[in-house]
Write a protein that holds these residues in place. Structure first.
Motif, short mmCIF file in Angstrom:
data_model
loop_
_atom_site.label_atom_id
_atom_site.label_comp_id
_atom_site.label_asym_id
_atom_site.label_seq_id
_atom_site.Cartn_x
_atom_site.Cartn_y
_atom_site.Cartn_z
N ASP A 204 12.74 12.46 4.95
CA ASP A 204 11.43 11.85 4.70
C ASP A 204 11.52 10.49 4.03
O ASP A 204 10.49 9.91 3.65
CB ASP A 204 10.52 12.77 3.87
N PHE A 205 12.72 9.96 3.90
CA PHE A 205 12.90 8.62 3.33
C PHE A 205 13.59 7.72 4.35
O PHE A 205 14.38 8.18 5.17
CB PHE A 205 13.75 8.67 2.05
N ARG A 206 13.29 6.42 4.26
CA ARG A 206 13.98 5.45 5.10
C ARG A 206 15.45 5.32 4.67
O ARG A 206 15.84 5.82 3.61
CB ARG A 206 13.30 4.08 4.97
N GLU A 207 16.22 4.63 5.48
CA GLU A 207 17.60 4.37 5.10
C GLU A 207 17.62 3.61 3.77
O GLU A 207 16.77 2.74 3.53
CB GLU A 207 18.31 3.54 6.17
N PRO A 208 18.54 3.95 2.89
CA PRO A 208 18.51 3.33 1.56
C PRO A 208 18.76 1.83 1.60
O PRO A 208 19.54 1.33 2.41
CB PRO A 208 19.65 4.06 0.83
N LEU A 209 18.07 1.12 0.73
CA LEU A 209 18.32 -0.30 0.50
C LEU A 209 19.34 -0.37 -0.61
O LEU A 209 19.13 0.18 -1.69
CB LEU A 209 17.02 -1.00 0.09
N ARG A 210 20.45 -1.04 -0.36
CA ARG A 210 21.58 -0.94 -1.27
C ARG A 210 22.05 -2.28 -1.80
O ARG A 210 22.01 -3.30 -1.11
CB ARG A 210 22.76 -0.25 -0.56
N GLN B 297 0.84 -1.19 0.00
CA GLN B 297 0.00 0.00 0.00
C GLN B 297 0.88 1.25 0.00
O GLN B 297 2.04 1.15 0.39
CB GLN B 297 -0.93 0.01 1.21
N PRO B 298 0.43 2.43 -0.42
CA PRO B 298 -0.90 2.65 -0.99
C PRO B 298 -1.06 2.02 -2.36
O PRO B 298 -0.10 1.49 -2.91
CB PRO B 298 -0.95 4.18 -1.08
N VAL B 299 -2.27 2.06 -2.89
CA VAL B 299 -2.54 1.45 -4.18
C VAL B 299 -1.75 2.15 -5.28
O VAL B 299 -1.23 1.52 -6.18
CB VAL B 299 -4.06 1.50 -4.49
N LYS B 300 -1.64 3.47 -5.19
CA LYS B 300 -0.91 4.25 -6.19
C LYS B 300 0.46 4.63 -5.66
O LYS B 300 0.57 5.17 -4.57
CB LYS B 300 -1.70 5.51 -6.55
N LEU B 301 1.48 4.32 -6.44
CA LEU B 301 2.86 4.65 -6.05
C LEU B 301 3.51 5.47 -7.15
O LEU B 301 3.29 5.22 -8.34
CB LEU B 301 3.68 3.39 -5.82
N THR B 302 4.35 6.42 -6.76
CA THR B 302 5.17 7.16 -7.72
C THR B 302 6.60 6.67 -7.58
O THR B 302 7.22 6.80 -6.53
CB THR B 302 5.13 8.67 -7.45
N ALA C 157 20.86 2.01 -5.30
CA ALA C 157 20.36 2.47 -4.00
C ALA C 157 18.87 2.79 -4.16
O ALA C 157 18.49 3.52 -5.08
CB ALA C 157 21.12 3.70 -3.53
N VAL C 158 18.05 2.23 -3.25
CA VAL C 158 16.60 2.43 -3.31
C VAL C 158 16.15 3.15 -2.04
O VAL C 158 16.44 2.69 -0.92
CB VAL C 158 15.85 1.09 -3.45
N TYR C 159 15.45 4.26 -2.21
CA TYR C 159 14.92 5.04 -1.09
C TYR C 159 13.40 4.89 -1.06
O TYR C 159 12.74 5.05 -2.09
CB TYR C 159 15.28 6.52 -1.22
N VAL C 160 12.86 4.58 0.11
CA VAL C 160 11.43 4.39 0.29
C VAL C 160 10.92 5.40 1.31
O VAL C 160 11.55 5.61 2.35
CB VAL C 160 11.11 2.95 0.76
N LYS C 161 9.79 6.05 1.01
CA LYS C 161 9.22 7.05 1.90
C LYS C 161 8.96 6.47 3.30
O LYS C 161 8.60 5.29 3.45
CB LYS C 161 7.92 7.60 1.32
N ASP C 162 9.11 7.30 4.32
CA ASP C 162 8.98 6.88 5.72
C ASP C 162 7.67 6.18 6.02
O ASP C 162 7.62 5.21 6.78
CB ASP C 162 9.11 8.10 6.64
N HIS C 163 6.56 6.65 5.43
CA HIS C 163 5.24 6.15 5.81
C HIS C 163 4.90 4.80 5.19
O HIS C 163 3.88 4.21 5.52
CB HIS C 163 4.16 7.16 5.43
N LEU C 164 5.76 4.29 4.30
CA LEU C 164 5.47 3.02 3.64
C LEU C 164 6.08 1.86 4.42
O LEU C 164 7.25 1.92 4.81
CB LEU C 164 6.01 3.01 2.22
#
Length: 318
Positions: free
Chosen positions: A269-275, A216-221, A288-295
């Protein structure tokens, strides 16, 4: 520009050598070679390298710099002995500079006459000339791959799809972009691109493990971009409103090594990067992948595994 900003202009004639080691009195003008029949040059002239001298050292066709010195001591074929060029990109000629820094300085590259073979009226000719041309301006095609602090771009002679994009995207910031002869009609995409996009199949969520984990959410950017070193462009990312609004940022060419911890490349506003770092001393490559905090995101996310491959994973680097 040469006559406006430079003094003591020197004209260097090419040496065209025929059979029997005989030199033509006048160099041939209209020939298929990147070495000029006559080269007008001076200290402070902006020049471009016209041939590949050492691609591994960045000394390739199209790199631009400024002439700092011309050794007028005559050498073979009565040409100047050497020309020193300070290239705009400090990485260009780095290894070559180490070999001659004690004699001419650590920031310039020593250029010598280059030899090129061509045919004229059925006979082989060897031309000796400096592989340089004046370059206060250059074509859009020559700028492909360049990164410039500033550029004045004329779109008047745009004749191919994508040319305007290539030209305008050379600068590292909008503040350094100066447009001339701009019209909407010059900015267009090849129709085959639109057709190819329409033929591309839609991806199912099951084919994207990281997105499937989020649920979630259903829509992701999602923004995927080649960044060529997250260290150097961290501030650029934080100041880019579109990037900072995305839910996921996927940066290839992250150039991160295990010596660099996540705190050094954190984004607000992003979590620690997944690398997935490239396992080399240079650190070049990697993702490196950054994911928003709320996800919601699990601690590890296995990537798609090709048959026969090792089991790669994105890992947290504390």
């Amino acid at each position: 520009m040469l006559h406006h900003v430079c003094q003591n202009i020197t004209t260097i004639a090419a040496a065209d050598i025929m059979k029997g080691n005989k030199q033509r009195k006048v160099p041939i003008k209209q020939v298929n070679t990147l070495l000029a029949a006559h080269l007008d040059i001076a200290v402070n002239a902006r020049v471009m390298l016209t041939t590949n001298l050492d691609v591994s050292d960045g000394l390739s066709n199209g790199v631009i710099g400024t002439v700092t010195q011309i050794s007028m001591r005559k050498s073979l074929f009565s040409q100047p002995e050497s020309i020193c060029v300070q290239f705009d990109n400090k990485a260009v000629g780095r290894s070559t500079r180490l070999q001659n820094q004690h004699s001419i300085g650590s920031d310039v590259v020593l250029i010598k006459p280059h030899a090129e073979l061509f045919q004229f009226e059925g006979s082989p000719i060897t031309r000796y000339q400096y592989p340089l041309k004046l370059a206060w301006a250059c074509t859009v095609h020559k700028t492909q791959g360049m990164t410039l602090k500033s550029a004045a771009v004329s779109l008047k002679y745009t004749f191919l799809a994508g040319m305007a994009y290539v030209a305008m995207s050379r600068v590292s910031s909008l503040a350094g972009l100066y447009l001339k002869d701009f019209e909407d009609k010059y900015v267009y995409c090849d129709t085959e691109v639109t057709q190819s996009m329409s033929r591309m199949p839609s991806l199912h969520i099951s084919s994207m493990p990281l997105v499937k984990c989020i649920m979630q959410p259903v829509k992701l950017t999602i923004v995927a971009q080649n960044i060529h070193s997250i260290n150097k462009h961290l501030e650029d990312v934080t100041k880019h409103p579109e990037l900072m609004r995305a839910d996921l940022l996927v940066f290839s060419e992250s150039w991160l090594s295990r010596r660099i911890n996540n705190a050094a490349v954190a984004l607000p506003d992003f979590r620690e990067p997944l690398r997935s770092d490239r396992q080399s001393e240079s650190g070049r490559g990697g993702v490196a992948v950054y994911v928003k905090d709320h996800l919601p995101v699990p601690k590890q996310h296995p990537t798609e595994q090709a048959e026969g491959d090792h089991d790669p994973t994105f890992v947290q680097i504390k």
